[in-house]
Design a protein around this motif. Structure first.
Motif, PDB file in Angstrom:
ATOM      1  N   ASP A 166       6.021   3.070   0.221  1.00  0.00           N
ATOM      2  CA  ASP A 166       5.305   1.858  -0.187  1.00  0.00           C
ATOM      3  C   ASP A 166       5.574   0.783   0.858  1.00  0.00           C
ATOM      4  O   ASP A 166       6.724   0.418   1.102  1.00  0.00           O
ATOM      5  N   ILE A 167       4.494   0.285   1.490  1.00  0.00           N
ATOM      6  CA  ILE A 167       4.611  -0.708   2.556  1.00  0.00           C
ATOM      7  C   ILE A 167       3.820  -1.954   2.178  1.00  0.00           C
ATOM      8  O   ILE A 167       2.670  -1.865   1.764  1.00  0.00           O
ATOM      9  N   GLU A 168       4.465  -3.114   2.324  1.00  0.00           N
ATOM     10  CA  GLU A 168       3.806  -4.410   2.103  1.00  0.00           C
ATOM     11  C   GLU A 168       4.106  -5.307   3.286  1.00  0.00           C
ATOM     12  O   GLU A 168       5.271  -5.480   3.662  1.00  0.00           O
ATOM     13  N   ASN A 169       3.083  -5.886   3.891  1.00  0.00           N
ATOM     14  CA  ASN A 169       3.239  -6.797   5.026  1.00  0.00           C
ATOM     15  C   ASN A 169       4.093  -6.179   6.133  1.00  0.00           C
ATOM     16  O   ASN A 169       5.004  -6.814   6.667  1.00  0.00           O
ATOM     17  N   ASP A 170       3.806  -4.931   6.463  1.00  0.00           N
ATOM     18  CA  ASP A 170       4.519  -4.191   7.515  1.00  0.00           C
ATOM     19  C   ASP A 170       5.998  -3.984   7.224  1.00  0.00           C
ATOM     20  O   ASP A 170       6.797  -3.761   8.129  1.00  0.00           O
ATOM     21  N   VAL A 171       6.400  -4.061   5.959  1.00  0.00           N
ATOM     22  CA  VAL A 171       7.787  -3.840   5.545  1.00  0.00           C
ATOM     23  C   VAL A 171       7.820  -2.701   4.534  1.00  0.00           C
ATOM     24  O   VAL A 171       7.043  -2.685   3.581  1.00  0.00           O
ATOM     25  N   ILE A 172       8.715  -1.731   4.744  1.00  0.00           N
ATOM     26  CA  ILE A 172       8.870  -0.636   3.786  1.00  0.00           C
ATOM     27  C   ILE A 172       9.592  -1.169   2.554  1.00  0.00           C
ATOM     28  O   ILE A 172      10.717  -1.646   2.648  1.00  0.00           O
ATOM     29  N   LYS A 173       8.922  -1.139   1.416  1.00  0.00           N
ATOM     30  CA  LYS A 173       9.501  -1.623   0.163  1.00  0.00           C
ATOM     31  C   LYS A 173      10.228  -0.518  -0.582  1.00  0.00           C
ATOM     32  O   LYS A 173      11.217  -0.761  -1.247  1.00  0.00           O
ATOM     33  N   SER A 174       9.731   0.719  -0.498  1.00  0.00           N
ATOM     34  CA  SER A 174      10.407   1.855  -1.125  1.00  0.00           C
ATOM     35  C   SER A 174       9.982   3.133  -0.428  1.00  0.00           C
ATOM     36  O   SER A 174       8.925   3.195   0.187  1.00  0.00           O
ATOM     37  N   ALA A 175      10.855   4.117  -0.520  1.00  0.00           N
ATOM     38  CA  ALA A 175      10.564   5.436   0.037  1.00  0.00           C
ATOM     39  C   ALA A 175      11.156   6.476  -0.899  1.00  0.00           C
ATOM     40  O   ALA A 175      12.288   6.329  -1.352  1.00  0.00           O
ATOM     41  N   LYS A 176      10.386   7.491  -1.207  1.00  0.00           N
ATOM     42  CA  LYS A 176      10.848   8.539  -2.103  1.00  0.00           C
ATOM     43  C   LYS A 176      10.545   9.890  -1.478  1.00  0.00           C
ATOM     44  O   LYS A 176       9.453  10.112  -0.963  1.00  0.00           O
ATOM     45  N   ILE A 177      11.521  10.769  -1.519  1.00  0.00           N
ATOM     46  CA  ILE A 177      11.352  12.130  -1.033  1.00  0.00           C
ATOM     47  C   ILE A 177      11.271  13.039  -2.256  1.00  0.00           C
ATOM     48  O   ILE A 177      12.169  13.037  -3.093  1.00  0.00           O
ATOM     49  N   VAL A 178      10.178  13.785  -2.371  1.00  0.00           N
ATOM     50  CA  VAL A 178       9.944  14.661  -3.508  1.00  0.00           C
ATOM     51  C   VAL A 178      10.314  16.085  -3.108  1.00  0.00           C
ATOM     52  O   VAL A 178       9.912  16.566  -2.057  1.00  0.00           O
ATOM     53  N   GLY A 179      11.067  16.741  -3.986  1.00  0.00           N
ATOM     54  CA  GLY A 179      11.514  18.093  -3.675  1.00  0.00           C
ATOM     55  C   GLY A 179      12.673  18.031  -2.708  1.00  0.00           C
ATOM     56  O   GLY A 179      13.300  17.008  -2.530  1.00  0.00           O
ATOM     57  N   MET A 222       0.843  -1.158   0.000  1.00  0.00           N
ATOM     58  CA  MET A 222       0.000   0.000   0.000  1.00  0.00           C
ATOM     59  C   MET A 222       0.899   1.234   0.000  1.00  0.00           C
ATOM     60  O   MET A 222       1.895   1.281   0.705  1.00  0.00           O
ATOM     61  N   GLU A 223       0.523   2.219  -0.771  1.00  0.00           N
ATOM     62  CA  GLU A 223       1.306   3.452  -0.885  1.00  0.00           C
ATOM     63  C   GLU A 223       0.741   4.520   0.043  1.00  0.00           C
ATOM     64  O   GLU A 223      -0.453   4.759   0.075  1.00  0.00           O
ATOM     65  N   TYR A 224       1.635   5.124   0.817  1.00  0.00           N
ATOM     66  CA  TYR A 224       1.270   6.224   1.700  1.00  0.00           C
ATOM     67  C   TYR A 224       1.956   7.490   1.210  1.00  0.00           C
ATOM     68  O   TYR A 224       3.115   7.446   0.807  1.00  0.00           O
ATOM     69  N   ARG A 225       1.248   8.598   1.256  1.00  0.00           N
ATOM     70  CA  ARG A 225       1.808   9.898   0.867  1.00  0.00           C
ATOM     71  C   ARG A 225       1.686  10.829   2.062  1.00  0.00           C
ATOM     72  O   ARG A 225       0.634  10.922   2.677  1.00  0.00           O
TER      73      ARG A 225
END
Length: 46
Positions: free
Chosen positions: A18-31, A1-4
């Motif tokens: 982006d979190i799947e099964n309580d694990v952070i799969k990716s993180a992006k910082i914009v700006g 699931m994607e959180y913003r």
């Protein structure tokens, strides 16, 4: 699931996590701060 998240009081305008099964799969910082100060404006993936 994607959180913003839209933080305040910092240079970045948005964080996308982006979190799947309580694990952070990716993180992006914009700006962010000018390039010479910003070392975290990349996408992390495992």
């Amino acid at each position: 699931m994607e959180y913003r998240y839209k933080p305040s009081g910092v240079c970045s305008s948005e964080m996308i996590i982006d979190i799947e099964n309580d694990v952070i799969k990716s993180a992006k910082i914009v700006g962010g701060c000018p390039r010479k100060f910003n070392r975290c404006n990349k996408t992390s993936r495992r």
